[in-house]
Design a protein around this motif. Structure first.
Motif, PDB file in Angstrom:
ATOM      1  N   GLY A  11       0.782  -1.205  -0.150  1.00  0.00           N
ATOM      2  CA  GLY A  11      -0.063  -0.086  -0.042  1.00  0.00           C
ATOM      3  C   GLY A  11       0.870   1.334   0.060  1.00  0.00           C
ATOM      4  N   THR A  12       1.786   1.385   0.898  1.00  0.00           N
ATOM      5  CA  THR A  12       2.690   2.489   0.927  1.00  0.00           C
ATOM      6  C   THR A  12       3.414   2.597  -0.451  1.00  0.00           C
ATOM      7  OG1 THR A  12       4.423   1.272   2.064  1.00  0.00           O
ATOM      8  CG2 THR A  12       2.735   2.645   3.565  1.00  0.00           C
ATOM      9  N   PHE A  13       4.158   1.711  -0.966  1.00  0.00           N
ATOM     10  CA  PHE A  13       4.784   1.605  -2.214  1.00  0.00           C
ATOM     11  C   PHE A  13       3.853   1.915  -3.445  1.00  0.00           C
ATOM     12  CE2 PHE A  13       8.919   1.324  -0.349  1.00  0.00           C
ATOM     13  CZ  PHE A  13      10.003   1.371  -1.492  1.00  0.00           C
ATOM     14  N   CYS A  14       2.985   1.507  -3.429  1.00  0.00           N
ATOM     15  CA  CYS A  14       1.953   1.555  -4.553  1.00  0.00           C
ATOM     16  C   CYS A  14       1.812   3.261  -4.822  1.00  0.00           C
ATOM     17  CB  CYS A  14       0.709   0.903  -4.017  1.00  0.00           C
ATOM     18  SG  CYS A  14      -0.538   1.319  -5.470  1.00  0.00           S
ATOM     19  N   PHE A  15       1.672   4.064  -3.827  1.00  0.00           N
ATOM     20  CA  PHE A  15       1.859   5.381  -3.688  1.00  0.00           C
ATOM     21  C   PHE A  15       3.005   6.168  -3.920  1.00  0.00           C
ATOM     22  CE2 PHE A  15       2.152   9.097  -1.129  1.00  0.00           C
ATOM     23  CZ  PHE A  15       1.757  10.173  -1.667  1.00  0.00           C
ATOM     24  N   PHE A  16       4.060   5.505  -2.937  1.00  0.00           N
ATOM     25  CA  PHE A  16       5.240   6.416  -2.944  1.00  0.00           C
ATOM     26  C   PHE A  16       6.236   6.345  -4.151  1.00  0.00           C
ATOM     27  CE2 PHE A  16       9.749   6.821  -1.253  1.00  0.00           C
ATOM     28  CZ  PHE A  16       9.464   7.888  -0.680  1.00  0.00           C
ATOM     29  N   SER A  17       6.027   5.200  -4.785  1.00  0.00           N
ATOM     30  CA  SER A  17       6.768   4.977  -5.984  1.00  0.00           C
ATOM     31  C   SER A  17       6.605   6.045  -7.005  1.00  0.00           C
ATOM     32  CB  SER A  17       6.551   3.470  -6.628  1.00  0.00           C
ATOM     33  OG  SER A  17       6.846   2.544  -5.744  1.00  0.00           O
ATOM     34  N   TYR A  18       5.422   6.375  -6.933  1.00  0.00           N
ATOM     35  CA  TYR A  18       4.871   7.481  -8.356  1.00  0.00           C
ATOM     36  C   TYR A  18       4.580   8.802  -7.574  1.00  0.00           C
ATOM     37  CZ  TYR A  18       4.564   3.040 -10.604  1.00  0.00           C
ATOM     38  OH  TYR A  18       4.886   1.798 -11.219  1.00  0.00           O
ATOM     39  N   LEU A  19       5.337   8.988  -6.429  1.00  0.00           N
ATOM     40  CA  LEU A  19       5.037  10.353  -5.864  1.00  0.00           C
ATOM     41  C   LEU A  19       5.600  11.499  -6.678  1.00  0.00           C
ATOM     42  CD1 LEU A  19       4.479  12.325  -3.245  1.00  0.00           C
ATOM     43  CD2 LEU A  19       6.539  11.527  -2.407  1.00  0.00           C
ATOM     44  N   ALA A  20       6.500  11.356  -7.336  1.00  0.00           N
ATOM     45  CA  ALA A  20       7.111  12.623  -8.286  1.00  0.00           C
ATOM     46  C   ALA A  20       6.489  12.832  -9.232  1.00  0.00           C
ATOM     47  CB  ALA A  20       8.779  11.986  -8.801  1.00  0.00           C
ATOM     48  N   PRO A  21       5.758  11.890 -10.001  1.00  0.00           N
ATOM     49  CA  PRO A  21       4.896  12.248 -11.287  1.00  0.00           C
ATOM     50  C   PRO A  21       3.557  12.955 -10.814  1.00  0.00           C
ATOM     51  CG  PRO A  21       5.394  10.064 -11.353  1.00  0.00           C
ATOM     52  CD  PRO A  21       6.204  10.566 -10.174  1.00  0.00           C
ATOM     53  N   LEU A  22       3.106  12.335  -9.628  1.00  0.00           N
ATOM     54  CA  LEU A  22       1.753  13.003  -9.168  1.00  0.00           C
ATOM     55  C   LEU A  22       1.949  14.324  -8.611  1.00  0.00           C
ATOM     56  CD1 LEU A  22      -0.505  11.102  -6.651  1.00  0.00           C
ATOM     57  CD2 LEU A  22       0.421  13.294  -5.956  1.00  0.00           C
ATOM     58  N   LEU A  23       3.340  14.787  -7.971  1.00  0.00           N
ATOM     59  CA  LEU A  23       3.277  15.841  -7.480  1.00  0.00           C
ATOM     60  C   LEU A  23       3.362  16.875  -8.889  1.00  0.00           C
ATOM     61  CD1 LEU A  23       5.942  15.494  -4.625  1.00  0.00           C
ATOM     62  CD2 LEU A  23       3.856  16.281  -4.411  1.00  0.00           C
ATOM     63  N   THR A  24       3.903  16.683  -9.911  1.00  0.00           N
ATOM     64  CA  THR A  24       4.339  17.299 -10.954  1.00  0.00           C
ATOM     65  C   THR A  24       2.991  17.281 -11.968  1.00  0.00           C
ATOM     66  OG1 THR A  24       5.506  15.624 -11.960  1.00  0.00           O
ATOM     67  CG2 THR A  24       6.579  17.234 -11.001  1.00  0.00           C
ATOM     68  N   ASP A  25       2.456  16.337 -12.298  1.00  0.00           N
ATOM     69  CA  ASP A  25       1.608  16.207 -13.223  1.00  0.00           C
ATOM     70  C   ASP A  25      -0.027  16.343 -12.793  1.00  0.00           C
ATOM     71  OD1 ASP A  25       3.723  15.581 -14.826  1.00  0.00           O
ATOM     72  OD2 ASP A  25       3.286  13.446 -15.263  1.00  0.00           O
ATOM     73  N   VAL A  26      -0.118  15.930 -11.517  1.00  0.00           N
ATOM     74  CA  VAL A  26      -1.684  16.026 -11.148  1.00  0.00           C
ATOM     75  C   VAL A  26      -1.837  17.173  -9.893  1.00  0.00           C
ATOM     76  CG1 VAL A  26      -3.426  14.878  -9.685  1.00  0.00           C
ATOM     77  CG2 VAL A  26      -1.844  13.574 -11.134  1.00  0.00           C
ATOM     78  N   THR A  27      -1.121  17.453  -8.798  1.00  0.00           N
ATOM     79  CA  THR A  27      -0.889  18.376  -7.978  1.00  0.00           C
ATOM     80  C   THR A  27      -0.485  19.933  -8.512  1.00  0.00           C
ATOM     81  OG1 THR A  27      -0.342  16.588  -6.363  1.00  0.00           O
ATOM     82  CG2 THR A  27      -0.127  19.198  -5.714  1.00  0.00           C
ATOM     83  N   GLY A  28       0.565  19.641  -9.546  1.00  0.00           N
ATOM     84  CA  GLY A  28       0.629  20.950 -10.084  1.00  0.00           C
ATOM     85  C   GLY A  28       1.928  21.656  -9.619  1.00  0.00           C
ATOM     86  N   LEU A  29       2.666  20.947  -8.875  1.00  0.00           N
ATOM     87  CA  LEU A  29       3.971  21.604  -8.290  1.00  0.00           C
ATOM     88  C   LEU A  29       4.942  21.445  -9.288  1.00  0.00           C
ATOM     89  CD1 LEU A  29       3.621  20.092  -4.703  1.00  0.00           C
ATOM     90  CD2 LEU A  29       3.115  22.544  -5.359  1.00  0.00           C
ATOM     91  N   GLY A  30       6.253  22.295  -8.962  1.00  0.00           N
ATOM     92  CA  GLY A  30       7.240  22.156  -9.855  1.00  0.00           C
ATOM     93  C   GLY A  30       8.032  21.091  -9.457  1.00  0.00           C
ATOM     94  N   GLU A  31       9.366  20.689 -10.126  1.00  0.00           N
ATOM     95  CA  GLU A  31       9.738  19.492  -9.710  1.00  0.00           C
ATOM     96  C   GLU A  31      10.829  19.977  -8.625  1.00  0.00           C
ATOM     97  OE1 GLU A  31      13.649  19.704 -12.953  1.00  0.00           O
ATOM     98  OE2 GLU A  31      12.370  18.092 -13.096  1.00  0.00           O
TER      99      GLU A  31
END
Length: 409
Positions: free
Chosen positions: A218-238
């Motif tokens: 459960g934790t790695f399902c999310f954590f592995s894709y944290l970077a693209p979630l932050l940039t592509d969905v949340t809209g934060l810069g890298e």
């Protein structure tokens, strides 16, 4: 706590940096090697697969070796794997390097946890595990964000060179501080591997393994894709990726320190708290994935919640089988965690590939951790029924006899 335990935790810092750093480097690795992000995410699964397979195999292979010598050899192989990975020209060789490094990492965890447990008294085992896990927490605070920064400015390969250097420092620390004869006194009394396998006949052991695996998935399902979630969905810069990783790591370190102390007194209460809070955090991230403030804050909370429960998850295996299966207990913990670490990135990749999006990695993660919470409840119920000589919430009070594993009180 003996100095050698802290040295082992420091060596785990290098291992943990490698295991988790790709979560902040996936876009760069995918671009450089000309593969998709889900395919690059399989490099995380490759490491986890090596850990799953390597933990029991290398625990068995090093059973009669001097503990210190085994630790040194495994760290040397781990470092060499990162040197080769840093110069790998393509995806296939990098994948192979990840597996080989993971095998060495798994062996170090299996031997290192056994050494740490052997150096402390029975009522301090969860705290010893917390020190080992503290290496992972600090890796999340310092190593993983530093790897992401190196990747952004010097290329992802520089992060692999940095891990190789950290491993060399860890090897020097083990050489200097871990006693030469550690574990030698118990070597002659250590049961044969065939006798230790009896532990797997007990359903409580399998419940503990399943709980760990669902939690890690459960934790790695999310954590592995944290970077693209932050940039592509949340809209934060890298540039925000290392910041969020630091917040997650701070939460993880705090959770480890708190959870290590609580688990020695309130095993199942600690599990319920950590797993329940982690489930809630993941569910809220899925619902608020487009809200930068919420995602950043909840990522830190997730680190805190997940690592509150982690020392108890580790210690539970040693409660059930540590005395009767000293070789396989640590290996079983490592394999269980990394079974989840293998499934998590794969499951997240499936969610992304079918078009559900990165936010669904958090939603699926919440369901998987909820299954881990159910597993903890089943363990608690079994313990309360007195099916084993270990009382729920009082770890190590009823450790199993050394010669055999009993399924009765």
């Amino acid at each position: 706590m003996p100095v050698a335990v802290y040295v082992l935790g420091a060596a785990v810092f290098a291992l943990g940096t490698s295991e988790f750093m790709l979560s902040g480097l996936l876009p760069d690795v995918a671009d450089d090697l000309d593969v998709s992000i889900p395919t690059a995410g399989l490099l995380i699964s490759a490491f986890a697969i090596g850990m799953v397979v390597g933990a029991p195999l290398l625990a068995a292979a090093t059973q009669r070796l001097p503990r210190r010598q085994a630790l040194l050899g495994l760290l040397a192989v781990f470092g060499a794997g990162h040197v080769v990975g840093a110069v790998a020209p393509g995806y296939a060789l990098l994948f192979a390097c990840r597996v080989i490094s993971a095998l060495a990492c798994a062996g170090f965890w299996a031997v290192g946890t056994a050494v740490a447990i052997s150096l402390v008294s029975a009522d301090a085992r969860a705290r010893a595990m917390a020190v080992m896990l503290g290496g992972l927490s600090i890796a999340n605070i310092a190593g993983v964000p530093a790897g992401a920064l190196l990747g952004q400015h010097l290329g992802w390969r520089s992060a692999f060179w940095a891990v190789a250097l950290l491993t060399a420092l860890g090897l020097a620390g083990v050489l200097a501080f871990v006693p030469r004869g550690v574990g030698a006194r118990d070597a002659a009394r250590r049961p044969r591997l065939r006798a230790e396998l009896v532990m797997y006949r007990d359903r409580q052991v399998w419940l503990a393994i399943g709980t760990i695996a669902f939690f890690a998935a459960g934790t790695f399902c999310f954590f592995s894709y944290l970077a693209p979630l932050l940039t592509d969905v949340t809209g934060l810069g890298e540039g925000w990726v290392p910041v969020v990783l630091v917040l997650y790591g701070i939460g993880a370190l705090t959770g480890t320190l708190v959870g290590g102390r609580l688990a020695d007194r309130h095993m199942f209460g600690t599990l319920y708290t950590g797993l329940g809070a982690a489930t809630a955090a993941l569910a809220l991230i899925a619902l608020t994935a487009r809200n930068p403030v919420a995602v950043v804050a909840l990522s830190g909370l997730l680190g805190l919640a997940a690592f509150v429960g982690a020392p108890a998850l580790n210690a539970r295996i040693f409660v059930l089988a540590g005395a009767a299966a000293p070789t396989l207990a640590g290996a079983t913990v490592t394999s269980a965690f990394n079974t989840g670490n293998t499934i998590g990135p794969w499951a997240g990749g499936v969610v992304i590939s079918v078009g559900l999006g990165y936010a669904w990695t958090a939603g699926l993660g919440a369901l998987l951790v909820l299954a881990a919470l159910a597993g903890a409840w089943l363990q608690d119920r079994e313990a309360r029924r007195g099916s084993r000589a270990v009382a729920g919430g009082r770890p190590f009070a009823g450790a199993l006899p050394r010669k055999k594993v009993s399924t009765q009180s």
